[in-house]
Design a protein around this motif. Structure first.
Motif, PDB file in Angstrom:
ATOM      1  N   LEU A 137      23.364 102.657  97.719  1.00  0.00           N
ATOM      2  CA  LEU A 137      23.870 101.916  96.571  1.00  0.00           C
ATOM      3  C   LEU A 137      22.990 100.709  96.315  1.00  0.00           C
ATOM      4  O   LEU A 137      22.318 100.210  97.227  1.00  0.00           O
ATOM      5  CB  LEU A 137      25.307 101.463  96.827  1.00  0.00           C
ATOM      6  CG  LEU A 137      26.295 102.545  97.299  1.00  0.00           C
ATOM      7  CD1 LEU A 137      27.616 101.914  97.713  1.00  0.00           C
ATOM      8  CD2 LEU A 137      26.504 103.586  96.223  1.00  0.00           C
ATOM      9  N   THR A 138      22.992 100.226  95.091  1.00  0.00           N
ATOM     10  CA  THR A 138      22.215  99.029  94.770  1.00  0.00           C
ATOM     11  C   THR A 138      23.069  97.775  94.740  1.00  0.00           C
ATOM     12  O   THR A 138      22.540  96.669  94.661  1.00  0.00           O
ATOM     13  CB  THR A 138      21.511  99.192  93.414  1.00  0.00           C
ATOM     14  OG1 THR A 138      22.491  99.408  92.395  1.00  0.00           O
ATOM     15  CG2 THR A 138      20.528 100.351  93.443  1.00  0.00           C
ATOM     16  N   SER A 139      24.381  97.944  94.813  1.00  0.00           N
ATOM     17  CA  SER A 139      25.289  96.802  94.758  1.00  0.00           C
ATOM     18  C   SER A 139      26.545  97.118  95.550  1.00  0.00           C
ATOM     19  O   SER A 139      27.001  98.273  95.595  1.00  0.00           O
ATOM     20  CB  SER A 139      25.661  96.485  93.307  1.00  0.00           C
ATOM     21  OG  SER A 139      26.731  95.559  93.247  1.00  0.00           O
ATOM     22  N   LEU A 140      27.134  96.088  96.141  1.00  0.00           N
ATOM     23  CA  LEU A 140      28.384  96.281  96.863  1.00  0.00           C
ATOM     24  C   LEU A 140      29.520  96.720  95.950  1.00  0.00           C
ATOM     25  O   LEU A 140      30.457  97.395  96.388  1.00  0.00           O
ATOM     26  CB  LEU A 140      28.792  94.976  97.562  1.00  0.00           C
ATOM     27  CG  LEU A 140      28.175  94.658  98.925  1.00  0.00           C
ATOM     28  CD1 LEU A 140      28.752  93.364  99.443  1.00  0.00           C
ATOM     29  CD2 LEU A 140      28.420  95.777  99.918  1.00  0.00           C
ATOM     30  N   THR A 141      29.456  96.345  94.686  1.00  0.00           N
ATOM     31  CA  THR A 141      30.543  96.700  93.776  1.00  0.00           C
ATOM     32  C   THR A 141      30.620  98.200  93.530  1.00  0.00           C
ATOM     33  O   THR A 141      31.624  98.695  93.016  1.00  0.00           O
ATOM     34  CB  THR A 141      30.395  95.955  92.437  1.00  0.00           C
ATOM     35  OG1 THR A 141      29.074  96.182  91.912  1.00  0.00           O
ATOM     36  CG2 THR A 141      30.608  94.462  92.612  1.00  0.00           C
ATOM     37  N   GLU A 142      29.592  98.945  93.898  1.00  0.00           N
ATOM     38  CA  GLU A 142      29.628 100.404  93.768  1.00  0.00           C
ATOM     39  C   GLU A 142      30.448 101.064  94.867  1.00  0.00           C
ATOM     40  O   GLU A 142      30.781 102.248  94.755  1.00  0.00           O
ATOM     41  CB  GLU A 142      28.201 100.948  93.785  1.00  0.00           C
ATOM     42  CG  GLU A 142      27.322 100.489  92.633  1.00  0.00           C
ATOM     43  CD  GLU A 142      25.884 100.951  92.805  1.00  0.00           C
ATOM     44  OE1 GLU A 142      25.685 102.161  93.021  1.00  0.00           O
ATOM     45  OE2 GLU A 142      24.969 100.117  92.734  1.00  0.00           O
ATOM     46  N   LEU A 143      30.784 100.322  95.929  1.00  0.00           N
ATOM     47  CA  LEU A 143      31.518 100.910  97.034  1.00  0.00           C
ATOM     48  C   LEU A 143      32.894 101.400  96.617  1.00  0.00           C
ATOM     49  O   LEU A 143      33.325 102.483  97.002  1.00  0.00           O
ATOM     50  CB  LEU A 143      31.669  99.886  98.168  1.00  0.00           C
ATOM     51  CG  LEU A 143      30.539  99.778  99.176  1.00  0.00           C
ATOM     52  CD1 LEU A 143      30.794  98.588 100.095  1.00  0.00           C
ATOM     53  CD2 LEU A 143      30.379 101.047  99.987  1.00  0.00           C
ATOM     54  N   GLN A 144      33.618 100.578  95.868  1.00  0.00           N
ATOM     55  CA  GLN A 144      34.955 100.945  95.451  1.00  0.00           C
ATOM     56  C   GLN A 144      34.950 102.257  94.671  1.00  0.00           C
ATOM     57  O   GLN A 144      35.770 103.154  94.918  1.00  0.00           O
ATOM     58  CB  GLN A 144      35.567  99.821  94.611  1.00  0.00           C
ATOM     59  CG  GLN A 144      36.902 100.156  93.951  1.00  0.00           C
ATOM     60  CD  GLN A 144      38.035 100.305  94.952  1.00  0.00           C
ATOM     61  OE1 GLN A 144      37.855 100.108  96.142  1.00  0.00           O
ATOM     62  NE2 GLN A 144      39.197 100.708  94.459  1.00  0.00           N
ATOM     63  N   GLN A 145      34.045 102.388  93.745  1.00  0.00           N
ATOM     64  CA  GLN A 145      33.943 103.618  92.960  1.00  0.00           C
ATOM     65  C   GLN A 145      33.564 104.799  93.842  1.00  0.00           C
ATOM     66  O   GLN A 145      34.103 105.905  93.701  1.00  0.00           O
ATOM     67  CB  GLN A 145      32.930 103.467  91.836  1.00  0.00           C
ATOM     68  CG  GLN A 145      32.813 104.702  90.949  1.00  0.00           C
ATOM     69  CD  GLN A 145      31.835 104.488  89.794  1.00  0.00           C
ATOM     70  OE1 GLN A 145      31.256 103.430  89.660  1.00  0.00           O
ATOM     71  NE2 GLN A 145      31.694 105.513  88.977  1.00  0.00           N
TER      72      GLN A 145
END
Length: 223
Positions: free
Chosen positions: A211-219
């Motif tokens: 992933l390029t961002s932590l915010t992609e983890l939830q998705q």
């Protein structure tokens, strides 16, 4: 299904390049190079001490790496200035995506832990200063077993301390060496590739997620 997340701290949640502003005042346009060399040597010292079974805490590795970098680059730093830098290492900023990502995962019912080479007290101060300590159930430090990542014992210790199993946990890190350590005990892994200049080690093993961002983890885990 809720997961137990092991979040690496330095370089994943916390931007170690945040020290560059302070270095600018000391070494001018060499600050970025100095910061990078310092970080590389800090990790090298932890690897070497782990292999040698010659443990000292991570703050000692950090201090000795600072001294080495100063000598190697021929950029003298006074003892007082060095101590100021080391103190500021406990007050580095979180990456911008971190607070939102942690809140999303926590709200979704996942169990979040900070998991680091750092000393417990240093990590408490660092995460509190960055405004994200409240997101974590606990901080799990390698200091508790006196070795360093990527020793597989460190990851087994995390699983024992968090009462998790490898298949219901996920190690989140920007550091390939860390993820390879987690893979050695069959943990699920998510690589946060914060720069296109970063590359994963060609060891015929890949993280479960890139992933390029932590915010992609939830998705990624909830769709």
């Amino acid at each position: 299904m809720p997961l137990t997340f092991a979040f690496d701290v330095y370089g994943t949640l916390i931007d170690t390049a945040g020290i560059t502003q302070s270095l600018n005042r000391l070494v001018g346009d060499q600050a970025s190079l100095f910061s990078s060399r310092w970080r590389d040597k800090q990790l090298e010292y932890s690897f070497r001490r782990g292999l040698m079974r010659d443990y000292v805490d991570f703050s000692v590795c950090t201090r000795q790496a600072l001294k080495y970098t100063s000598a190697q680059l021929e950029l003298p730093i006074s003892d007082a200035a060095a101590q100021t830098l080391l103190d500021e290492y406990r007050r580095l900023p979180a990456f911008p995506d971190v607070p939102t990502a942690l809140e999303q995962l926590k709200s979704a019912g996942h169990r979040l832990y900070a998991f680091s080479n750092g000393l417990p007290d240093d990590l408490e101060a660092l995460l509190d200063s960055a405004g994200i300590r409240h997101a974590f159930i606990d901080i799990i430090s390698v200091h508790e077993i006196r070795t360093f990542k990527p020793d597989p014992a460190v990851y087994r210790h995390f699983l024992a301390r968090s009462s998790a199993t490898a298949d219901n946990s996920c190690l989140v890190s920007s550091n390939p060496f860390d993820l390879l350590g987690g893979m050695a005990v069959s943990m699920r892994t998510a690589w946060i590739r914060r720069s296109s200049a970063n590359h994963f080690d060609p060891w015929d093993r890949q993280p479960d997620l890139t992933l390029t961002s932590l915010t992609e983890l939830q998705q990624a885990f909830n769709g």
